[in-house]
Design a protein around this motif. Structure first.
Motif, PDB file in Angstrom:
ATOM      1  N   VAL A  41      -6.299   7.659   0.738  1.00 22.81           N
ATOM      2  CA  VAL A  41      -4.986   8.023   0.206  1.00 22.81           C
ATOM      3  C   VAL A  41      -5.249   9.099  -0.832  1.00 22.81           C
ATOM      4  O   VAL A  41      -6.037   8.900  -1.752  1.00 22.81           O
ATOM      5  CB  VAL A  41      -4.278   6.816  -0.452  1.00 22.81           C
ATOM      6  CG1 VAL A  41      -2.964   7.241  -1.092  1.00 22.81           C
ATOM      7  CG2 VAL A  41      -4.058   5.701   0.562  1.00 22.81           C
ATOM      8  N   GLU A  45       0.265  14.904  -2.714  1.00 22.71           N
ATOM      9  CA  GLU A  45       0.641  15.289  -1.362  1.00 22.71           C
ATOM     10  C   GLU A  45      -0.438  16.180  -0.748  1.00 22.71           C
ATOM     11  O   GLU A  45      -1.211  16.824  -1.457  1.00 22.71           O
ATOM     12  CB  GLU A  45       1.969  16.035  -1.395  1.00 22.71           C
ATOM     13  CG  GLU A  45       3.093  15.161  -1.934  1.00 22.71           C
ATOM     14  CD  GLU A  45       4.314  15.953  -2.323  1.00 22.71           C
ATOM     15  OE1 GLU A  45       5.417  15.529  -1.958  1.00 22.71           O
ATOM     16  OE2 GLU A  45       4.159  16.999  -2.987  1.00 22.71           O
ATOM     17  N   TYR A  59      -2.627   7.185  10.828  1.00 15.81           N
ATOM     18  CA  TYR A  59      -1.980   6.939   9.547  1.00 15.81           C
ATOM     19  C   TYR A  59      -1.307   5.575   9.591  1.00 15.81           C
ATOM     20  O   TYR A  59      -1.088   5.003  10.667  1.00 15.81           O
ATOM     21  CB  TYR A  59      -0.978   8.050   9.211  1.00 15.81           C
ATOM     22  CG  TYR A  59       0.110   8.244  10.233  1.00 15.81           C
ATOM     23  CD1 TYR A  59       1.369   7.686  10.049  1.00 15.81           C
ATOM     24  CD2 TYR A  59      -0.123   8.972  11.398  1.00 15.81           C
ATOM     25  CE1 TYR A  59       2.369   7.860  11.006  1.00 15.81           C
ATOM     26  CE2 TYR A  59       0.870   9.144  12.346  1.00 15.81           C
ATOM     27  CZ  TYR A  59       2.104   8.588  12.143  1.00 15.81           C
ATOM     28  OH  TYR A  59       3.087   8.756  13.086  1.00 15.81           O
ATOM     29  N   GLU A  61       1.962   3.267   8.332  1.00 17.53           N
ATOM     30  CA  GLU A  61       3.324   3.206   7.794  1.00 17.53           C
ATOM     31  C   GLU A  61       3.761   1.754   7.815  1.00 17.53           C
ATOM     32  O   GLU A  61       3.724   1.118   8.878  1.00 17.53           O
ATOM     33  CB  GLU A  61       4.291   4.041   8.651  1.00 17.53           C
ATOM     34  CG  GLU A  61       4.228   5.513   8.409  1.00 17.53           C
ATOM     35  CD  GLU A  61       5.284   6.279   9.198  1.00 17.53           C
ATOM     36  OE1 GLU A  61       5.848   5.733  10.174  1.00 17.53           O
ATOM     37  OE2 GLU A  61       5.547   7.435   8.838  1.00 17.53           O
ATOM     38  N   ALA A  78       0.990  14.656   4.523  1.00 17.32           N
ATOM     39  CA  ALA A  78       0.762  13.313   3.992  1.00 17.32           C
ATOM     40  C   ALA A  78       1.419  13.237   2.620  1.00 17.32           C
ATOM     41  O   ALA A  78       0.978  13.903   1.674  1.00 17.32           O
ATOM     42  CB  ALA A  78      -0.730  13.023   3.893  1.00 17.32           C
ATOM     43  N   CYS A  82       0.385   7.962   1.437  1.00 22.44           N
ATOM     44  CA  CYS A  82       0.164   7.916   2.884  1.00 22.44           C
ATOM     45  C   CYS A  82      -1.331   7.729   3.180  1.00 22.44           C
ATOM     46  O   CYS A  82      -2.127   8.625   2.947  1.00 22.44           O
ATOM     47  CB  CYS A  82       0.662   9.194   3.545  1.00 22.44           C
ATOM     48  SG  CYS A  82       0.341   9.272   5.325  1.00 22.44           S
ATOM     49  N   GLU A  83      -1.691   6.570   3.697  1.00 25.30           N
ATOM     50  CA  GLU A  83      -3.084   6.306   4.073  1.00 25.30           C
ATOM     51  C   GLU A  83      -3.331   6.926   5.447  1.00 25.30           C
ATOM     52  O   GLU A  83      -2.547   6.720   6.373  1.00 25.30           O
ATOM     53  CB  GLU A  83      -3.340   4.803   4.123  1.00 25.30           C
ATOM     54  CG  GLU A  83      -4.792   4.446   4.317  1.00 25.30           C
ATOM     55  CD  GLU A  83      -5.049   2.950   4.257  1.00 25.30           C
ATOM     56  OE1 GLU A  83      -6.232   2.577   4.204  1.00 25.30           O
ATOM     57  OE2 GLU A  83      -4.084   2.157   4.282  1.00 25.30           O
ATOM     58  N   HIS A  84      -4.408   7.710   5.564  1.00 25.29           N
ATOM     59  CA  HIS A  84      -4.641   8.431   6.820  1.00 25.29           C
ATOM     60  C   HIS A  84      -6.125   8.736   7.012  1.00 25.29           C
ATOM     61  O   HIS A  84      -6.916   8.659   6.077  1.00 25.29           O
ATOM     62  CB  HIS A  84      -3.826   9.727   6.851  1.00 25.29           C
ATOM     63  CG  HIS A  84      -4.134  10.658   5.722  1.00 25.29           C
ATOM     64  ND1 HIS A  84      -3.691  10.450   4.439  1.00 25.29           N
ATOM     65  CD2 HIS A  84      -4.831  11.808   5.686  1.00 25.29           C
ATOM     66  CE1 HIS A  84      -4.105  11.424   3.654  1.00 25.29           C
ATOM     67  NE2 HIS A  84      -4.810  12.278   4.381  1.00 25.29           N
TER      68      HIS A  84
END
Length: 103
Positions: A41, A45, A59, A61, A78, A82-84
Protein backbone atom coordinates in the motif's frame (compact mmCIF):
# COMPACT_ATOMS: atom_id res chain seq x y z
CA UNK A 1 15.49 19.11 -21.18
CA UNK A 2 15.69 15.35 -21.49
CA UNK A 3 14.37 12.77 -23.88
CA UNK A 4 13.96 9.24 -22.58
CA UNK A 5 13.56 6.36 -25.00
CA UNK A 6 11.58 4.08 -22.70
CA UNK A 7 11.76 1.04 -25.00
CA UNK A 8 15.56 1.16 -24.73
CA UNK A 9 15.62 1.26 -20.92
CA UNK A 10 16.66 -1.85 -19.02
CA UNK A 11 17.87 -2.38 -15.47
CA UNK A 12 20.25 -4.81 -13.82
CA UNK A 13 17.48 -6.12 -11.56
CA UNK A 14 13.71 -6.39 -11.54
CA UNK A 15 12.04 -3.08 -10.67
CA UNK A 16 15.23 -1.15 -11.33
CA UNK A 17 14.35 2.48 -12.01
CA UNK A 18 15.45 5.59 -13.81
CA UNK A 19 14.54 8.74 -11.88
CA UNK A 20 13.01 11.18 -14.36
CA UNK A 21 11.71 14.02 -12.19
CA UNK A 22 10.86 15.16 -8.69
CA UNK A 23 8.19 17.85 -8.80
CA UNK A 24 7.47 19.23 -5.37
CA UNK A 25 7.75 15.85 -3.65
CA UNK A 26 6.07 13.84 -6.42
CA UNK A 27 8.43 11.52 -8.27
CA UNK A 28 8.24 10.20 -11.81
CA UNK A 29 10.26 7.04 -12.42
CA UNK A 30 10.65 4.62 -15.29
CA UNK A 31 10.82 1.01 -14.13
CA UNK A 32 11.94 -2.10 -15.99
CA UNK A 33 10.93 -5.50 -14.67
CA UNK A 34 10.33 -9.09 -15.60
CA UNK A 35 9.33 -10.21 -12.09
CA UNK A 36 6.36 -9.49 -9.81
CA UNK A 37 6.66 -6.79 -7.17
CA UNK A 38 5.25 -7.38 -3.66
CA UNK A 39 1.86 -6.68 -2.17
CA UNK A 40 1.94 -3.13 -0.82
CA UNK A 41 0.00 0.00 0.00
CA UNK A 42 1.61 3.28 -1.06
CA UNK A 43 1.94 6.24 1.30
CA UNK A 44 -0.24 8.23 -1.10
CA UNK A 45 -1.81 7.95 -4.51
CA UNK A 46 0.01 6.28 -7.41
CA UNK A 47 -0.33 6.47 -11.18
CA UNK A 48 1.03 3.38 -12.95
CA UNK A 49 1.28 3.56 -16.76
CA UNK A 50 2.41 0.60 -18.87
CA UNK A 51 4.70 1.93 -21.59
CA UNK A 52 5.82 -1.43 -22.97
CA UNK A 53 4.68 -4.98 -22.28
CA UNK A 54 1.75 -6.47 -20.41
CA UNK A 55 1.19 -6.33 -16.64
CA UNK A 56 -1.46 -8.11 -14.60
CA UNK A 57 -2.32 -5.85 -11.69
CA UNK A 58 -3.76 -7.59 -8.65
CA UNK A 59 -5.55 -5.43 -6.10
CA UNK A 60 -7.86 -5.83 -3.14
CA UNK A 61 -11.20 -4.11 -2.73
CA UNK A 62 -13.26 -4.72 0.40
CA UNK A 63 -11.16 -7.81 1.19
CA UNK A 64 -11.64 -9.39 -2.23
CA UNK A 65 -8.71 -9.93 -4.59
CA UNK A 66 -9.30 -8.74 -8.14
CA UNK A 67 -7.07 -8.28 -11.16
CA UNK A 68 -6.87 -6.31 -14.37
CA UNK A 69 -4.66 -7.00 -17.38
CA UNK A 70 -2.91 -3.79 -18.42
CA UNK A 71 -1.70 -3.52 -22.01
CA UNK A 72 0.76 -1.00 -23.41
CA UNK A 73 -0.80 2.43 -22.97
CA UNK A 74 -3.07 1.43 -20.07
CA UNK A 75 -3.00 3.34 -16.77
CA UNK A 76 -3.81 2.04 -13.27
CA UNK A 77 -4.61 4.50 -10.48
CA UNK A 78 -4.08 3.30 -6.91
CA UNK A 79 -5.87 5.57 -4.48
CA UNK A 80 -4.86 5.96 -0.85
CA UNK A 81 -5.14 2.60 0.92
CA UNK A 82 -5.31 0.52 -2.28
CA UNK A 83 -3.36 -2.71 -1.69
CA UNK A 84 -1.90 -3.95 -4.98
CA UNK A 85 0.86 -5.92 -6.70
CA UNK A 86 2.04 -5.89 -10.31
CA UNK A 87 2.84 -9.12 -12.18
CA UNK A 88 4.46 -8.49 -15.56
CA UNK A 89 4.00 -11.07 -18.31
CA UNK A 90 7.57 -11.08 -19.59
CA UNK A 91 9.55 -7.85 -19.61
CA UNK A 92 7.68 -4.59 -19.05
CA UNK A 93 8.46 -0.90 -18.78
CA UNK A 94 6.28 1.12 -16.46
CA UNK A 95 6.06 4.82 -15.66
CA UNK A 96 5.22 5.37 -11.98
CA UNK A 97 4.21 8.71 -10.53
CA UNK A 98 3.93 8.80 -6.74
CA UNK A 99 4.80 10.61 -3.54
CA UNK A 100 8.55 10.78 -2.94
CA UNK A 101 9.77 7.91 -0.74
CA UNK A 102 6.67 5.78 -1.30
CA UNK A 103 7.06 2.00 -1.34
Amino acid sequence: MKVIRSKEFTAERAWGALDIANMGGVTTRLHWTDQPYKWHVNDGEEVFAVLDGVVEMHYREQGLEKSAVLQTGDVFFAGIGCEHVAHPRGAARILVIEKEGSV
